[in-house]
Design a protein around this motif. Structure first.
Motif, PDB file in Angstrom:
ATOM      1  N   GLY A   1       0.787  -1.229   0.000  1.00  0.00           N
ATOM      2  CA  GLY A   1       0.000   0.000   0.000  1.00  0.00           C
ATOM      3  C   GLY A   1       0.817   1.275   0.000  1.00  0.00           C
ATOM      4  O   GLY A   1       0.266   2.367  -0.046  1.00  0.00           O
ATOM      5  N   ILE A   2       2.146   1.142   0.042  1.00  0.00           N
ATOM      6  CA  ILE A   2       2.999   2.326   0.040  1.00  0.00           C
ATOM      7  C   ILE A   2       3.792   2.355  -1.259  1.00  0.00           C
ATOM      8  O   ILE A   2       4.434   1.376  -1.627  1.00  0.00           O
ATOM      9  CB  ILE A   2       3.956   2.344   1.239  1.00  0.00           C
ATOM     10  CG1 ILE A   2       3.139   2.491   2.521  1.00  0.00           C
ATOM     11  CG2 ILE A   2       4.977   3.459   1.104  1.00  0.00           C
ATOM     12  CD1 ILE A   2       3.955   2.564   3.770  1.00  0.00           C
ATOM     13  N   ALA A   3       3.715   3.467  -1.939  1.00  0.00           N
ATOM     14  CA  ALA A   3       4.431   3.634  -3.204  1.00  0.00           C
ATOM     15  C   ALA A   3       5.474   4.740  -3.064  1.00  0.00           C
ATOM     16  O   ALA A   3       5.246   5.735  -2.375  1.00  0.00           O
ATOM     17  CB  ALA A   3       3.449   3.977  -4.313  1.00  0.00           C
ATOM     18  N   LEU A   4       6.602   4.553  -3.717  1.00  0.00           N
ATOM     19  CA  LEU A   4       7.689   5.533  -3.639  1.00  0.00           C
ATOM     20  C   LEU A   4       7.807   6.410  -4.887  1.00  0.00           C
ATOM     21  O   LEU A   4       8.702   7.245  -4.953  1.00  0.00           O
ATOM     22  CB  LEU A   4       9.025   4.809  -3.430  1.00  0.00           C
ATOM     23  CG  LEU A   4       9.283   4.238  -2.060  1.00  0.00           C
ATOM     24  CD1 LEU A   4      10.617   3.506  -2.038  1.00  0.00           C
ATOM     25  CD2 LEU A   4       9.283   5.329  -1.016  1.00  0.00           C
ATOM     26  N   GLU A   5       6.940   6.225  -5.841  1.00  0.00           N
ATOM     27  CA  GLU A   5       7.081   6.968  -7.090  1.00  0.00           C
ATOM     28  C   GLU A   5       7.041   8.486  -6.890  1.00  0.00           C
ATOM     29  O   GLU A   5       7.853   9.206  -7.466  1.00  0.00           O
ATOM     30  CB  GLU A   5       6.033   6.530  -8.118  1.00  0.00           C
ATOM     31  CG  GLU A   5       6.308   5.169  -8.722  1.00  0.00           C
ATOM     32  CD  GLU A   5       5.850   3.982  -7.878  1.00  0.00           C
ATOM     33  OE1 GLU A   5       5.395   4.182  -6.714  1.00  0.00           O
ATOM     34  OE2 GLU A   5       5.964   2.842  -8.362  1.00  0.00           O
ATOM     35  N   ASP A   6       6.113   8.978  -6.079  1.00  0.00           N
ATOM     36  CA  ASP A   6       6.030  10.428  -5.832  1.00  0.00           C
ATOM     37  C   ASP A   6       7.290  10.938  -5.133  1.00  0.00           C
ATOM     38  O   ASP A   6       7.821  11.989  -5.470  1.00  0.00           O
ATOM     39  CB  ASP A   6       4.800  10.782  -5.000  1.00  0.00           C
ATOM     40  CG  ASP A   6       3.507  10.599  -5.770  1.00  0.00           C
ATOM     41  OD1 ASP A   6       3.551  10.568  -7.018  1.00  0.00           O
ATOM     42  OD2 ASP A   6       2.447  10.478  -5.128  1.00  0.00           O
ATOM     43  N   TRP A   7       7.765  10.172  -4.150  1.00  0.00           N
ATOM     44  CA  TRP A   7       9.016  10.531  -3.472  1.00  0.00           C
ATOM     45  C   TRP A   7      10.150  10.601  -4.483  1.00  0.00           C
ATOM     46  O   TRP A   7      10.934  11.551  -4.477  1.00  0.00           O
ATOM     47  CB  TRP A   7       9.340   9.497  -2.386  1.00  0.00           C
ATOM     48  CG  TRP A   7      10.762   9.555  -1.944  1.00  0.00           C
ATOM     49  CD1 TRP A   7      11.297  10.391  -1.013  1.00  0.00           C
ATOM     50  CD2 TRP A   7      11.849   8.780  -2.456  1.00  0.00           C
ATOM     51  NE1 TRP A   7      12.655  10.171  -0.912  1.00  0.00           N
ATOM     52  CE2 TRP A   7      13.016   9.185  -1.790  1.00  0.00           C
ATOM     53  CE3 TRP A   7      11.941   7.771  -3.426  1.00  0.00           C
ATOM     54  CZ2 TRP A   7      14.259   8.628  -2.059  1.00  0.00           C
ATOM     55  CZ3 TRP A   7      13.178   7.210  -3.680  1.00  0.00           C
ATOM     56  CH2 TRP A   7      14.313   7.644  -2.995  1.00  0.00           C
ATOM     57  N   PHE A   8      10.229   9.624  -5.358  1.00  0.00           N
ATOM     58  CA  PHE A   8      11.317   9.568  -6.325  1.00  0.00           C
ATOM     59  C   PHE A   8      11.270  10.764  -7.284  1.00  0.00           C
ATOM     60  O   PHE A   8      12.304  11.386  -7.547  1.00  0.00           O
ATOM     61  CB  PHE A   8      11.269   8.255  -7.114  1.00  0.00           C
ATOM     62  CG  PHE A   8      12.373   8.144  -8.106  1.00  0.00           C
ATOM     63  CD1 PHE A   8      13.664   7.871  -7.701  1.00  0.00           C
ATOM     64  CD2 PHE A   8      12.131   8.335  -9.453  1.00  0.00           C
ATOM     65  CE1 PHE A   8      14.701   7.782  -8.619  1.00  0.00           C
ATOM     66  CE2 PHE A   8      13.150   8.254 -10.373  1.00  0.00           C
ATOM     67  CZ  PHE A   8      14.437   7.973  -9.965  1.00  0.00           C
ATOM     68  N   VAL A   9      10.115  11.088  -7.791  1.00  0.00           N
ATOM     69  CA  VAL A   9       9.982  12.224  -8.705  1.00  0.00           C
ATOM     70  C   VAL A   9      10.458  13.505  -8.034  1.00  0.00           C
ATOM     71  O   VAL A   9      11.170  14.307  -8.628  1.00  0.00           O
ATOM     72  CB  VAL A   9       8.519  12.369  -9.205  1.00  0.00           C
ATOM     73  CG1 VAL A   9       8.297  13.683  -9.910  1.00  0.00           C
ATOM     74  CG2 VAL A   9       8.147  11.196 -10.097  1.00  0.00           C
ATOM     75  N   GLU A  10      10.102  13.680  -6.779  1.00  0.00           N
ATOM     76  CA  GLU A  10      10.485  14.885  -6.041  1.00  0.00           C
ATOM     77  C   GLU A  10      11.984  14.941  -5.727  1.00  0.00           C
ATOM     78  O   GLU A  10      12.578  16.010  -5.699  1.00  0.00           O
ATOM     79  CB  GLU A  10       9.693  14.958  -4.737  1.00  0.00           C
ATOM     80  CG  GLU A  10       9.982  16.195  -3.923  1.00  0.00           C
ATOM     81  CD  GLU A  10       9.172  16.235  -2.640  1.00  0.00           C
ATOM     82  OE1 GLU A  10       9.651  16.879  -1.687  1.00  0.00           O
ATOM     83  OE2 GLU A  10       8.085  15.642  -2.580  1.00  0.00           O
ATOM     84  N   HIS A  11      12.608  13.797  -5.520  1.00  0.00           N
ATOM     85  CA  HIS A  11      13.981  13.775  -5.020  1.00  0.00           C
ATOM     86  C   HIS A  11      15.063  13.387  -6.024  1.00  0.00           C
ATOM     87  O   HIS A  11      16.251  13.582  -5.751  1.00  0.00           O
ATOM     88  CB  HIS A  11      14.072  12.829  -3.822  1.00  0.00           C
ATOM     89  CG  HIS A  11      13.354  13.334  -2.628  1.00  0.00           C
ATOM     90  ND1 HIS A  11      12.004  13.165  -2.441  1.00  0.00           N
ATOM     91  CD2 HIS A  11      13.787  14.029  -1.562  1.00  0.00           C
ATOM     92  CE1 HIS A  11      11.635  13.728  -1.307  1.00  0.00           C
ATOM     93  NE2 HIS A  11      12.705  14.266  -0.750  1.00  0.00           N
ATOM     94  N   SER A  12      14.702  12.861  -7.165  1.00  0.00           N
ATOM     95  CA  SER A  12      15.725  12.308  -8.057  1.00  0.00           C
ATOM     96  C   SER A  12      16.451  13.346  -8.908  1.00  0.00           C
ATOM     97  O   SER A  12      17.617  13.142  -9.258  1.00  0.00           O
ATOM     98  CB  SER A  12      15.111  11.260  -8.983  1.00  0.00           C
ATOM     99  OG  SER A  12      14.153  11.858  -9.833  1.00  0.00           O
ATOM    100  N   ALA A  13      15.822  14.435  -9.233  1.00  0.00           N
ATOM    101  CA  ALA A  13      16.429  15.407 -10.149  1.00  0.00           C
ATOM    102  C   ALA A  13      17.748  15.965  -9.629  1.00  0.00           C
ATOM    103  O   ALA A  13      18.671  16.198 -10.401  1.00  0.00           O
ATOM    104  CB  ALA A  13      15.453  16.535 -10.434  1.00  0.00           C
ATOM    105  N   ASP A  14      17.865  16.144  -8.334  1.00  0.00           N
ATOM    106  CA  ASP A  14      19.081  16.750  -7.794  1.00  0.00           C
ATOM    107  C   ASP A  14      19.877  15.799  -6.896  1.00  0.00           C
ATOM    108  O   ASP A  14      20.668  16.223  -6.072  1.00  0.00           O
ATOM    109  CB  ASP A  14      18.742  18.034  -7.037  1.00  0.00           C
ATOM    110  CG  ASP A  14      17.721  17.821  -5.934  1.00  0.00           C
ATOM    111  OD1 ASP A  14      17.317  16.669  -5.715  1.00  0.00           O
ATOM    112  OD2 ASP A  14      17.343  18.804  -5.293  1.00  0.00           O
ATOM    113  N   GLY A  15      19.674  14.500  -7.063  1.00  0.00           N
ATOM    114  CA  GLY A  15      20.465  13.525  -6.330  1.00  0.00           C
ATOM    115  C   GLY A  15      20.048  13.287  -4.895  1.00  0.00           C
ATOM    116  O   GLY A  15      20.770  12.668  -4.123  1.00  0.00           O
ATOM    117  N   ARG A  16      18.854  13.750  -4.521  1.00  0.00           N
ATOM    118  CA  ARG A  16      18.384  13.538  -3.147  1.00  0.00           C
ATOM    119  C   ARG A  16      17.641  12.208  -3.003  1.00  0.00           C
ATOM    120  O   ARG A  16      17.027  11.947  -1.986  1.00  0.00           O
ATOM    121  CB  ARG A  16      17.470  14.682  -2.708  1.00  0.00           C
ATOM    122  CG  ARG A  16      18.199  16.003  -2.552  1.00  0.00           C
ATOM    123  CD  ARG A  16      17.279  17.118  -2.079  1.00  0.00           C
ATOM    124  NE  ARG A  16      16.195  17.317  -3.035  1.00  0.00           N
ATOM    125  CZ  ARG A  16      14.899  17.448  -2.702  1.00  0.00           C
ATOM    126  NH1 ARG A  16      14.536  17.413  -1.434  1.00  0.00           N
ATOM    127  NH2 ARG A  16      13.983  17.622  -3.624  1.00  0.00           N
TER     128      ARG A  16
END
Length: 91
Positions: free
Chosen positions: A58-73
């Motif tokens: 029930g937990i997805a990381l896609e939104d977290w990834f979109v927010e954090h991946s552009a700048d290496g976070r």
């Protein structure tokens, strides 16, 4: 009911990454980026997301990834913190 601590979540995330990376990096640090340090391509990222979702239904990381991946976070520590927040009940 007990809720996972951030350290437990971190262990699970490291385990998922190691299985995807076929244990090529046995001592993963929490500050490594999925895309910049581990060089996960789209297939490995999907495996990572699926592995986390299998551990925490029930937990997805896609939104977290979109927010954090552009700048290496998109670090393992950042993912663990995000998951721990979602898994901890709000008062």
């Amino acid at each position: 009911m007990t809720f996972p601590l951030r350290a437990d979540v971190a262990k699970h995330i490291i385990s998922v990454c190691q299985s995807i990376d076929e244990n090529k990096t046995p001592d993963l640090a929490m500050n490594v980026s999925l895309t910049r340090t581990l060089a996960f391509d789209s297939l490995k990222l999907m495996q990572f997301f699926a592995g986390v979702e299998q551990l925490y239904p029930g937990i997805a990381l896609e939104d977290w990834f979109v927010e954090h991946s552009a700048d290496g976070r998109d670090t393992l520590d950042s993912a663990a913190a995000y998951l721990a927040r979602l898994l901890t009940p709000s008062s």
